[in-house]
Design a protein around this motif. Structure first.
Motif, PDB file in Angstrom:
ATOM      1  N   GLN A 260      18.934   4.085 -41.034  1.00  0.00           N
ATOM      2  CA  GLN A 260      20.064   3.519 -40.282  1.00  0.00           C
ATOM      3  C   GLN A 260      19.613   2.913 -38.952  1.00  0.00           C
ATOM      4  O   GLN A 260      20.400   2.278 -38.265  1.00  0.00           O
ATOM      5  N   SER A 261      18.364   3.119 -38.586  1.00  0.00           N
ATOM      6  CA  SER A 261      17.889   2.586 -37.310  1.00  0.00           C
ATOM      7  C   SER A 261      17.650   1.081 -37.371  1.00  0.00           C
ATOM      8  O   SER A 261      17.209   0.475 -36.405  1.00  0.00           O
ATOM      9  N   GLY A 262      17.946   0.480 -38.494  1.00  0.00           N
ATOM     10  CA  GLY A 262      17.987  -0.975 -38.617  1.00  0.00           C
ATOM     11  C   GLY A 262      16.664  -1.660 -38.347  1.00  0.00           C
ATOM     12  O   GLY A 262      15.623  -1.231 -38.850  1.00  0.00           O
ATOM     13  N   SER A 263      16.719  -2.721 -37.533  1.00  0.00           N
ATOM     14  CA  SER A 263      15.548  -3.574 -37.334  1.00  0.00           C
ATOM     15  C   SER A 263      14.371  -2.820 -36.710  1.00  0.00           C
ATOM     16  O   SER A 263      13.227  -3.215 -36.874  1.00  0.00           O
ATOM     17  N   LEU A 264      14.665  -1.743 -35.990  1.00  0.00           N
ATOM     18  CA  LEU A 264      13.599  -0.916 -35.407  1.00  0.00           C
ATOM     19  C   LEU A 264      12.558  -0.546 -36.442  1.00  0.00           C
ATOM     20  O   LEU A 264      11.363  -0.526 -36.172  1.00  0.00           O
ATOM     21  N   LEU A 265      13.033  -0.221 -37.622  1.00  0.00           N
ATOM     22  CA  LEU A 265      12.146   0.208 -38.700  1.00  0.00           C
ATOM     23  C   LEU A 265      11.916  -0.932 -39.695  1.00  0.00           C
ATOM     24  O   LEU A 265      10.808  -1.129 -40.188  1.00  0.00           O
ATOM     25  N   LEU A 266      12.967  -1.696 -39.982  1.00  0.00           N
ATOM     26  CA  LEU A 266      12.869  -2.723 -41.029  1.00  0.00           C
ATOM     27  C   LEU A 266      11.930  -3.852 -40.641  1.00  0.00           C
ATOM     28  O   LEU A 266      11.229  -4.399 -41.498  1.00  0.00           O
ATOM     29  N   ASN A 267      11.897  -4.226 -39.363  1.00  0.00           N
ATOM     30  CA  ASN A 267      11.000  -5.312 -38.956  1.00  0.00           C
ATOM     31  C   ASN A 267       9.527  -4.983 -39.195  1.00  0.00           C
ATOM     32  O   ASN A 267       8.830  -5.757 -39.856  1.00  0.00           O
ATOM     33  N   PRO A 268       9.057  -3.848 -38.675  1.00  0.00           N
ATOM     34  CA  PRO A 268       7.647  -3.542 -38.960  1.00  0.00           C
ATOM     35  C   PRO A 268       7.369  -3.326 -40.448  1.00  0.00           C
ATOM     36  O   PRO A 268       6.286  -3.664 -40.933  1.00  0.00           O
ATOM     37  N   ILE A 269       8.359  -2.788 -41.180  1.00  0.00           N
ATOM     38  CA  ILE A 269       8.168  -2.637 -42.632  1.00  0.00           C
ATOM     39  C   ILE A 269       7.923  -4.004 -43.260  1.00  0.00           C
ATOM     40  O   ILE A 269       6.963  -4.214 -44.002  1.00  0.00           O
ATOM     41  N   ASN A 270       8.797  -4.952 -42.947  1.00  0.00           N
ATOM     42  CA  ASN A 270       8.672  -6.274 -43.560  1.00  0.00           C
ATOM     43  C   ASN A 270       7.398  -6.996 -43.135  1.00  0.00           C
ATOM     44  O   ASN A 270       6.758  -7.659 -43.948  1.00  0.00           O
ATOM     45  N   ASP A 271       7.038  -6.861 -41.845  1.00  0.00           N
ATOM     46  CA  ASP A 271       5.809  -7.505 -41.368  1.00  0.00           C
ATOM     47  C   ASP A 271       4.591  -6.981 -42.117  1.00  0.00           C
ATOM     48  O   ASP A 271       3.749  -7.747 -42.592  1.00  0.00           O
ATOM     49  N   GLU A 272       4.508  -5.660 -42.214  1.00  0.00           N
ATOM     50  CA  GLU A 272       3.345  -5.055 -42.844  1.00  0.00           C
ATOM     51  C   GLU A 272       3.322  -5.357 -44.344  1.00  0.00           C
ATOM     52  O   GLU A 272       2.276  -5.619 -44.923  1.00  0.00           O
ATOM     53  N   LEU A 273       4.500  -5.329 -44.953  1.00  0.00           N
ATOM     54  CA  LEU A 273       4.605  -5.618 -46.379  1.00  0.00           C
ATOM     55  C   LEU A 273       4.046  -7.004 -46.681  1.00  0.00           C
ATOM     56  O   LEU A 273       3.242  -7.180 -47.594  1.00  0.00           O
ATOM     57  N   LYS A 274       4.462  -7.984 -45.894  1.00  0.00           N
ATOM     58  CA  LYS A 274       3.995  -9.363 -46.101  1.00  0.00           C
ATOM     59  C   LYS A 274       2.479  -9.453 -45.944  1.00  0.00           C
ATOM     60  O   LYS A 274       1.823 -10.207 -46.648  1.00  0.00           O
ATOM     61  N   LYS A 275       1.961  -8.696 -45.002  1.00  0.00           N
ATOM     62  CA  LYS A 275       0.529  -8.743 -44.718  1.00  0.00           C
ATOM     63  C   LYS A 275      -0.278  -8.076 -45.836  1.00  0.00           C
ATOM     64  O   LYS A 275      -1.388  -8.481 -46.134  1.00  0.00           O
ATOM     65  N   ARG A 276       0.301  -7.044 -46.432  1.00  0.00           N
ATOM     66  CA  ARG A 276      -0.466  -6.198 -47.342  1.00  0.00           C
ATOM     67  C   ARG A 276      -0.296  -6.521 -48.826  1.00  0.00           C
ATOM     68  O   ARG A 276      -1.027  -5.993 -49.665  1.00  0.00           O
ATOM     69  N   VAL A 277       0.696  -7.322 -49.161  1.00  0.00           N
ATOM     70  CA  VAL A 277       0.951  -7.578 -50.574  1.00  0.00           C
ATOM     71  C   VAL A 277      -0.131  -8.533 -51.089  1.00  0.00           C
ATOM     72  O   VAL A 277      -0.589  -9.415 -50.370  1.00  0.00           O
ATOM     73  N   MET A 278      -0.594  -8.340 -52.333  1.00  0.00           N
ATOM     74  CA  MET A 278      -1.781  -9.106 -52.728  1.00  0.00           C
ATOM     75  C   MET A 278      -1.466 -10.491 -53.270  1.00  0.00           C
ATOM     76  O   MET A 278      -2.369 -11.305 -53.450  1.00  0.00           O
TER      77      MET A 278
END
Lengths: 314, 314
Positions: A260-278
């Motif tokens: 529920q903490s919204g962008s606080l958590l979702l932003n770094p999740i999405n950034d890292e996901l984009k960086k790490r997906v093959m």
């Protein structure tokens, strides 16, 4: 009319609702405490179900959601957190014999996933990952419209994959699991550690902090608090890349308080996901989103499960 | 009598076999090169299939195994290593139109898993993980008797989960994947690096080493060579603990050249697995073993697939 009952068992409270054949609007709803003097949790459960049993209509089946590991094929509750007397309890058989209707049993994270898939944000998806981030990290996985459970019902534990080999201890006893570095508890522990190291923060040093306290401070600009969520999100995003490589889902759903903490958590999740997906192909047609059903996901998952099972049996 | 054909496509060679309805003993078998002057790989494939087409019997279907990612639902080969002209090739449709029989298409690691599940060491198991450790690390996963593929056929890439975040680069472009630290290539790279750092070893410094060279040296007692396998096995065992938490299988099968190194790799895998698993329940009724079908796993997997698909359609 045929009525379905859904029951959600917790260590503190248990609740039940009754639903007409096709609807998710309950006809009746009741919540009681799990423990009460002079009785047992199982007798409390019988009581609860009897209390919402319809007077005139037939009950088609009972769906039950419970925390902890479950062998759902045999309907056995292997263990239930906070209900120590329930170990290897054949709950399905007990309930079927007592009430004489079909009973289906499932684990809370699995059934929350099923609830979102059937009645929530995951409708129209066939490949779904549900991650609940609260004190721990639980998960449910739907593959080709089926819940992933594994041979003995012990699978789908995405919170218990290693992301930091020599990292902090996890609730399960192992080290460096996703849950041990990115759950609400892990976020609090990490911040507490930094405070003990005298890192500058607006957070108080002299009381136990929750992930909620930390999210409020982060929103008010506290640097340490923001960093705590960025760190957790980074680990989750990175693990999520692994999960995409394994499951190639079309939707990832976040539930639980911390999400529920919204962008606080979702932003770094999405950034890292984009960086790490093959390959960017894994992100095509992928929806990463919050859960829609809130606290009712498990109850509605139990409803979806018992409807599914009784329809298969007919 | 109805005959099934199975075809195994590789970048260098392709081979095909024909089987009577229920048997895995081929009636005929042929291997040709993928490339030949004055023709194309697709025409070579047509030629190969025509060559083993039965004279008198009816063909019930063709199963095809190919390397690289495949959208098996739509029968599209997304890419094929070493056959650069095949990108997004609708191979199932091409073959069905050319030969006018049902065709089923699958990825090599997925079908090796299916082959072992149907005809090999994985018979009688419903939850299976197959890991092939050779130049790369591939995998196939069977859940409740079904192949895990994901929404677009991109799933089941267990070689591409992160075990060493800032570790060496992987063939896929990411860093620290299991494949990048524990494949045959990774073992060679690591040893080469140590030799460059002048670590004492019986291995020659002046030529390219294969995992096979290193396994021979390890068996003869070379310390560096043994350490290389121990290190790789440790990473695999640790990842395997994660996979058990996710899939809760009853069998884990190792295929590929490197897995032939026996106890060199299997001992550290088992040691680390025992250490890292979060509950001994995951190891109950779990068989960790080498593959039984060797090089034929893919071909027999293609046979299993086409039998399965055509029986479903009937």
């Amino acid at each position: 009319v045929s009525i379905y009952l859904a029951v959600d068992i917790g260590g503190t409270q248990m609740r039940a609702a009754s639903y007409p054949a096709e609807s998710i609007q309950p006809l009746s709803y009741l919540r009681i405490t799990t423990y009460s003097s002079g009785t047992t949790p199982l007798l409390r459960l019988y009581e609860l179900i009897s209390s919402i049993w319809p007077k005139d209509d037939k009950v088609a089946g009972i769906g039950v959601v419970a925390p902890g590991p479950i062998n759902s094929r045999e309907g056995i509750l292997l263990a239930a957190p906070n209900i120590p007397e329930w170990r290897n309890l054949a709950l399905q058989k007990e309930l079927e014999e007592h009430f004489n209707v079909p009973v289906a049993l499932g684990n809370d994270a699995n059934l929350a996933a099923l609830g979102e898939w059937k009645y929530g944000i995951g409708r129209d998806h066939h490949h779904l990952i549900y991650l609940t981030i609260s004190t721990g990290i639980g998960s449910g996985i739907i593959i080709d419209d089926e819940i992933l459970e594994g041979a003995a019902g012990l699978g789908a534990e995405l919170g218990h994959i290693t992301v930091l080999p020599e990292g902090p201890f996890c609730g399960c006893g192992q080290r460096g699991h996703l849950e041990a570095v990115a759950s609400g508890t892990a976020i609090s522990h990490w911040v507490q550690e930094k405070i003990n190291e005298h890192v500058v923060t607006s957070l108080p040093a002299n009381r136990k902090l929750t992930a909620k306290d930390i999210s409020i401070a982060a929103r008010e600009g506290d640097r340490l608090a923001k960093e705590a969520f960025e760190r957790a999100g980074k680990f989750i995003g990175w693990a999520l890349a692994d999960f995409l490589h394994i499951f190639n889902p079309t939707i990832v759903i976040f539930g639980g308080g911390v999400s529920q903490s919204g962008s606080l958590l979702l932003n770094p999740i999405n950034d890292e996901l984009k960086k790490r997906v093959m390959s960017p192909q894994y992100l095509e047609n992928l929806l990463v989103t919050n859960a829609a059903l809130g606290d009712n996901a498990g109850l509605l998952g139990a409803l979806a499960l018992v409807r599914k099972v009784t329809i298969k049996e007919m």
